[in-house]
Motif scaffolding. Structure first.
Motif, mmCIF file in Angstrom:
data_model
loop_
_atom_site.group_PDB
_atom_site.id
_atom_site.type_symbol
_atom_site.label_atom_id
_atom_site.label_comp_id
_atom_site.label_asym_id
_atom_site.label_seq_id
_atom_site.Cartn_x
_atom_site.Cartn_y
_atom_site.Cartn_z
ATOM 1 N N ARG A 26 0.802 -1.219 0.000
ATOM 2 C CA ARG A 26 0.000 0.000 0.000
ATOM 3 C C ARG A 26 0.834 1.266 0.000
ATOM 4 N NH1 ARG A 26 -2.938 1.150 4.415
ATOM 5 N NH2 ARG A 26 -1.220 0.190 5.534
ATOM 6 N N TYR A 32 -2.346 4.329 -4.802
ATOM 7 C CA TYR A 32 -3.023 4.240 -3.503
ATOM 8 C C TYR A 32 -2.749 5.499 -2.673
ATOM 9 C CZ TYR A 32 -4.186 2.975 1.252
ATOM 10 O OH TYR A 32 -4.719 2.986 2.508
ATOM 11 N N GLY A 36 -6.216 6.683 -2.036
ATOM 12 C CA GLY A 36 -6.453 6.403 -0.611
ATOM 13 C C GLY A 36 -7.483 5.335 -0.303
ATOM 14 N N TRP A 37 -8.245 4.912 -1.277
ATOM 15 C CA TRP A 37 -9.233 3.867 -1.003
ATOM 16 C C TRP A 37 -8.618 2.497 -1.172
ATOM 17 C CZ3 TRP A 37 -13.330 4.915 1.608
ATOM 18 C CH2 TRP A 37 -13.951 6.172 1.504
ATOM 19 N N GLU A 38 -9.096 1.574 -0.357
ATOM 20 C CA GLU A 38 -8.568 0.206 -0.391
ATOM 21 C C GLU A 38 -8.637 -0.393 -1.807
ATOM 22 O OE1 GLU A 38 -7.235 -1.236 2.369
ATOM 23 O OE2 GLU A 38 -6.830 -3.154 1.387
ATOM 24 N N ASP B 15 -15.825 12.979 -0.808
ATOM 25 C CA ASP B 15 -15.144 11.845 -1.444
ATOM 26 C C ASP B 15 -14.256 11.063 -0.470
ATOM 27 O OD1 ASP B 15 -13.070 13.564 -1.098
ATOM 28 O OD2 ASP B 15 -12.547 13.769 -3.216
ATOM 29 N N ARG B 16 -14.356 11.410 0.813
ATOM 30 C CA ARG B 16 -13.641 10.612 1.830
ATOM 31 C C ARG B 16 -14.605 9.713 2.610
ATOM 32 N NH1 ARG B 16 -11.244 13.578 5.699
ATOM 33 N NH2 ARG B 16 -11.961 15.644 5.070
ATOM 34 N N ALA B 17 -15.788 9.552 2.078
ATOM 35 C CA ALA B 17 -16.747 8.610 2.695
ATOM 36 C C ALA B 17 -17.476 7.875 1.584
ATOM 37 C CB ALA B 17 -17.737 9.367 3.572
ATOM 38 N N THR B 18 -17.748 6.611 1.809
ATOM 39 C CA THR B 18 -18.464 5.855 0.781
ATOM 40 C C THR B 18 -19.324 4.756 1.398
ATOM 41 O OG1 THR B 18 -18.245 4.615 -1.290
ATOM 42 C CG2 THR B 18 -16.595 4.173 0.390
ATOM 43 N N TYR B 27 -13.451 -3.641 2.754
ATOM 44 C CA TYR B 27 -13.232 -3.355 4.175
ATOM 45 C C TYR B 27 -13.863 -4.441 5.046
ATOM 46 C CZ TYR B 27 -11.346 1.174 2.896
ATOM 47 O OH TYR B 27 -10.551 2.174 2.389
ATOM 48 N N VAL B 50 -17.823 3.607 4.982
ATOM 49 C CA VAL B 50 -16.394 3.720 5.295
ATOM 50 C C VAL B 50 -16.035 5.192 5.182
ATOM 51 C CG1 VAL B 50 -14.045 3.011 4.715
ATOM 52 C CG2 VAL B 50 -15.953 1.456 4.260
ATOM 53 N N VAL B 51 -15.362 5.697 6.194
ATOM 54 C CA VAL B 51 -15.000 7.114 6.188
ATOM 55 C C VAL B 51 -13.514 7.257 6.509
ATOM 56 C CG1 VAL B 51 -15.766 7.444 8.593
ATOM 57 C CG2 VAL B 51 -15.628 9.412 7.069
ATOM 58 N N ARG B 52 -12.899 8.242 5.848
ATOM 59 C CA ARG B 52 -11.451 8.426 6.033
ATOM 60 C C ARG B 52 -11.170 9.797 6.641
ATOM 61 N NH1 ARG B 52 -8.218 8.353 1.429
ATOM 62 N NH2 ARG B 52 -9.900 9.058 0.110
ATOM 63 N N ARG B 76 -9.561 1.078 11.528
ATOM 64 C CA ARG B 76 -8.749 0.257 10.619
ATOM 65 C C ARG B 76 -7.633 1.122 10.038
ATOM 66 N NH1 ARG B 76 -10.210 -4.007 6.373
ATOM 67 N NH2 ARG B 76 -8.862 -3.572 4.619
ATOM 68 N N ASP B 96 -11.308 4.396 8.371
ATOM 69 C CA ASP B 96 -10.011 4.127 7.743
ATOM 70 C C ASP B 96 -9.064 5.250 8.172
ATOM 71 O OD1 ASP B 96 -7.836 4.201 5.985
ATOM 72 O OD2 ASP B 96 -8.978 3.380 4.318
ATOM 73 N N ASN B 98 -5.858 5.756 7.563
ATOM 74 C CA ASN B 98 -4.593 5.886 6.826
ATOM 75 C C ASN B 98 -4.228 7.317 6.434
ATOM 76 O OD1 ASN B 98 -3.437 3.104 6.442
ATOM 77 N ND2 ASN B 98 -5.561 2.764 5.830
#
Lengths: 388, 483
Positions: A26, A32, A36-38, B15-18, B27, B50-52, B76, B96, B98
């Motif tokens: 990753r 990525y 940023g999405w899996e 666009d940081r949530a889906t 996920y 899922v939210v980042r 996660r 998420d 990250n």
């Protein structure tokens, strides 16, 4: 010089099952890092490929999957770090081929293919105009194809047809002349190396291009082939061997050949008071193992202070321009370039040298947009500059 | 689930949530390929959203909403465990982490670095190395594992033998509690930092940590091939207790050596016996002393064969690639056991007996992580595409853990899949204490529900034990486990 890794690639199905989903890929993946999405991570893509191809789940080829597979620069960073040793680059190519076979390739890939089948080059110009760039030479006829030369210079589509890159073949011809290299080109008989077809999922079409070019090289009878394009080099080195069987041909990138000329003192290099860094093109560095030659050239120029970028050699960051990404998602490609631009900025270099026309174009555009006073040069241009 | 609330979060984070099924499905998995046949009837692993979040404030905001609305939240980052630690079991929101990435502050006087929790160990170490510094310890999954993630697990790995657990190296941590309240925790605060180590994301979301760092020092690598397991464990014991403590002490049993050889990972001449990898770091004096220890040991013991230093260095370079063994699979099953080093020889002898009983090739390797404990991975090849056999094979994981338990070991990490062993991992008193902490900090149990504290009904130790033992019994009678 070459530090290539052995490929363990078996089949798409088996490799997808072998993936441990550890996620080591990753943080090395530029796509990525930007998205940023899996689903944009190598492990995410392989996980989906496992469902589709290896586990027989009835999931089909979704538009999302096709899009994610096309959002990859084929830089090979994931392959480099994979904890299970998957040759992920081979896996992405296999996936693109399977997608093409199912008729679901992105429209842009189909466009690339149709254009290549028609024009034999990546531009819309006639292939007969391959040597148009040579009109800027004092004696353009020196590059006309001729048999009996020792070296065949494979110019590549970008250098041949795009004015911004035309300075590269001009520099190479000047250096070759200075060093007394006995060389020729394929002229209008040079076809695209086939790399854009391979990376779009049409390797069978690419074979026709490879065969054509190999046949022309054989006709010219050269013993050494030199190319300044990292992707052309990769194809010649890795994909043309079957066609070349029985014909002894030394295949070198210009960085390797020019390093030889420097070492043999066939060209004189004057002092250059610059801070120079080097951007490793993925197809030349990580995917072909050529790291030392360009660095030997740069450090042999008196006065040059060489600095490495934070990520270099096998861990180099992609410029964003590989894998036909620009054709499907130019914005993503440009965002990836920004990651590299940040490292160039941090390095304090006044010149960033590379050895791939695509990398140079991507970096030039991004550095210009960022207003940074850093010059982008091909290795041949740097040498020419140092030759005074 | 309250759709309106989730839509609100989705709208806010753009666009940081889906909630797209394609994305969300990714996920709902970690490293463990557990058949849907087992998972789907018991758990809702598909996130509703899922939210980042990009910073601590956003983490807190999302948690405040989740707390008010009773929405489960599963944190996660690297998702590099096999126990479903980062997989939701009750749907809800997956956070998420990250984007919480990068160094906040380097304090070379205090020799600490403050780093965001989603940064990987390799990213942090690269940053430090460029400044002549390095981390004290890191997991063997450093390129993929996050700083916060490893802290929330037990935090033992490469370097722990010399420098202790990760908890002992963390000066402070910024944590967002289930309510959305933000706290900076140390040893002295209430609650203390230690509550959150090994809490597996059930008490709060760690957003940044201040870690101790050290000077980057030269290293020396040694690789011993040792004729047999009893001798290997004896040498291992001497080395860990020697005056110079190894930075890393890694071992592999003969089955592991054979598997590596079959995959072409090691040369023909070292395929027999065990391997002991010993890595030292420190001053030149320390390294010279270490070399003396090793040479003296090898000179006195005819079962030791010192391998060339370049192979030892290569082994170190490849330290993050133990999963290459998976190429012999395509799937692997196994268990990681926290085991007293004194029991290692007997554990491996029993594992060998199990190999013979079940007709499977059990491969073991591990790291010595404290003066008294090792983490031992024992695994075998399987094929997840053959679902029924794969499910039968899962019963052998329990048999591996049973052997570990007979030797005072227990699973390393809990998550969901190791909850049936919770009474082996913790004493009743410890478990009650952990449950009290959970009750105090997250009484609504919105944070990573279904993990750590108790097993789901159908996986309670009694039912689970009987079920697994029956399946294993069938495999034993057939004499055929593995692929």
């Amino acid at each position: 010089m070459s530090q290539e890794h052995k490929s363990w690639f078996t089949t798409l199905e088996n490799e997808a099952l072998i993936c441990g989903r550890c996620g080591c890929c990753r943080s090395s993946c530029p796509v990525y890092r930007v998205i940023g999405w899996e689903s944009a991570s190598p492990r995410g893509k392989i996980s989906m490929a496992k469902d589709i191809y290896a586990k027989g789940k009835n999931v089909g080829l979704s538009d999302e999957f096709v899009q994610r597979v096309s959002q990859c620069t084929l830089c090979g960073a994931c392959s480099n770090i994979c904890s299970t040793g998957i040759d992920t680059r081979a896996l992405w190519l296999e996936l693109r081929q399977r997608i093409a076979q199912s008729g679901k390739s992105p429209k842009a890939y189909e466009g690339i293919r149709n254009n290549l089948l028609t024009n034999k080059n990546i531009s819309t110009f006639s292939n007969e105009d391959r040597l148009e760039w040579a009109q800027d030479l004092d004696e353009p006829e020196v590059v006309e194809p001729r048999t009996g030369a020792e070296v065949g210079y494979f110019v590549g589509c970008v250098s041949s047809f795009f004015p911004q890159a035309a300075q590269i073949p001009l520099a190479i011809v000047e250096i070759f002349n200075e060093a007394g290299v006995d060389f020729t080109t394929l002229g209008g008989e040079e076809w695209c190396c086939g790399f854009p077809l391979i990376s779009s999922g049409y390797p069978d079409d690419a074979k026709e291009f490879i065969k054509h070019n190999v046949d022309r090289i054989k006709e010219l009878g050269v013993s050494t082939l030199v190319t300044s394009c990292a992707s052309c080099y990769h194809v010649w080195k890795h994909e043309s061997q079957a066609e070349l069987a029985g014909y002894k041909l030394e295949i070198l990138h210009t960085t390797e050949y020019l390093a030889r000329l420097v070492e043999e003192k066939r060209i004189d290099l004057d002092e250059l008071d610059e801070v120079v860094t080097y951007h490793d093109p993925c197809d030349l560095g990580r995917n072909s193992g050529v790291y030392d030659a360009p660095r030997k050239i740069i450090t042999s120029i008196p006065g040059v202070r060489f600095v490495e970028l934070a990520h270099n050699r096998s861990e180099s960051l992609c410029c964003g321009g590989g894998g036909n990404l620009q054709s499907v998602d130019p914005q993503l490609a440009a965002s990836i370039t920004q990651l590299r631009v940040e490292e160039i900025k941090e390095s304090g270099a006044t010149i960033v040298v590379s050895s791939c026309q695509q990398c140079e174009q991507m970096l030039s555009t991004a550095l210009r947009s960022a207003g940074l006073p850093v010059q982008v040069m091909d290795i041949s241009q740097l040498i020419l500059e140092a030759m005074g | 689930m309250k759709a309106g609330v989730l839509d609100e979060i989705k709208g806010k984070y753009g666009d940081r949530a889906t909630d797209a099924p394609y994305e969300c499905s990714l996920y709902s998995r970690d490293l463990a390929p557990v058949p849907a046949l087992l998972v789907d009837p018991l758990f809702n692993t598909m996130p509703d959203l899922v939210v980042r979040p990009a910073n601590m404030e956003e983490v807190a905001e999302i948690l405040r909403t989740a707390w008010t609305e009773n929405i489960p939240v599963t944190p996660r980052a690297g998702a590099s465990t096999v126990y479903f630690d980062t997989v939701p079991v009750k749907g809800g929101v997956v956070m998420d982490l990250n984007l919480l990435r990068g160094v906040v502050r380097l304090d070379e006087e205090r020799m600490t670095v403050t780093v965001q929790a989603g940064t990987t160990w390799s990213e942090l170490d690269d940053y430090l190395n460029r400044r002549g510094l390095t981390v004290k310890s890191y997991p063997s999954s450093a390129p993929g594992a996050s700083i916060g993630g490893w802290f929330c697990m037990m935090g033992y790995g490469i370097g722990s033998l010399k420098y202790g657990s990760l908890l002992s190296q963390v000066r402070s941590a910024e944590v967002v509690l289930a309510t959305g309240e933000v706290k900076v925790l140390t040893k002295e605060t209430d609650p203390p930092l230690s509550w959150f180590a090994a809490s597996e994301g059930t008490l709060g979301i760690v957003t940044s940590l201040e870690l101790e760092v050290r000077k980057l020092t030269p290293m020396k690598h040694f690789l011993m091939r040792i004729a047999n397991i009893p001798e290997m464990t004896r040498v291992l014991s001497e080395l860990k207790d020697a005056p110079v403590t190894p930075y890393n002490l890694h071992f592999a049993d003969p089955a592991c050596m054979r598997a590596m050889h079959d995959l072409g990972l090691i040369p023909d001449d070292i395929q027999d016996g065990c391997i002991l990898e010993i890595d030292y770091e420190g001053s030149d004096r320390e390294l010279a002393q270490a070399e003396d220890v090793i040479r003296a040991m090898a000179a006195d013991n005819i079962t030791i064969n010192m391998l060339p230093s370049e192979i030892a260095a290569m082994e170190w370079e490849e330290r993050f690639k133990a999963l290459r063994l998976k190429r012999g699979g395509p799937s692997v099953l196994g268990g990681e056991v926290w085991l007293p080093t004194d029991e290692l020889a007997d554990y491996l002898a029993d594992i060998n007996k199990m190999s013979l009983s079940y007709g499977i090739n059990l491969i073991s390797y591990g790291h010595v992580v404290t003066p008294k404990h090792a983490t031992v991975m024992t695994m075998f090849y399987a094929d997840e595409t053959k679902t029924i056999k794969y499910i039968f094979n899962l019963s052998l994981v329990k048999k591996i853990q049973d052997i570990g338990y007979r030797h005072q070991g227990y699973p390393y990490g809990v998550g969901l899949w190791n909850t049936p062993y919770i009474n082996r991992i913790y004493s009743r008193k410890q478990l009650n204490e952990l449950r009290e902490r959970k009750k105090a900090l997250d009484p609504k149990s919105i944070l990573n529900p279904g993990k750590v504290y108790r097993s789901p009904l159908l996986m309670n130790p009694f039912t689970f034990g009987i079920g697994m033992d029956v399946l294993a019994g069938i495999l034993r009678a057939a004499g055929r486990g593995g692929r």
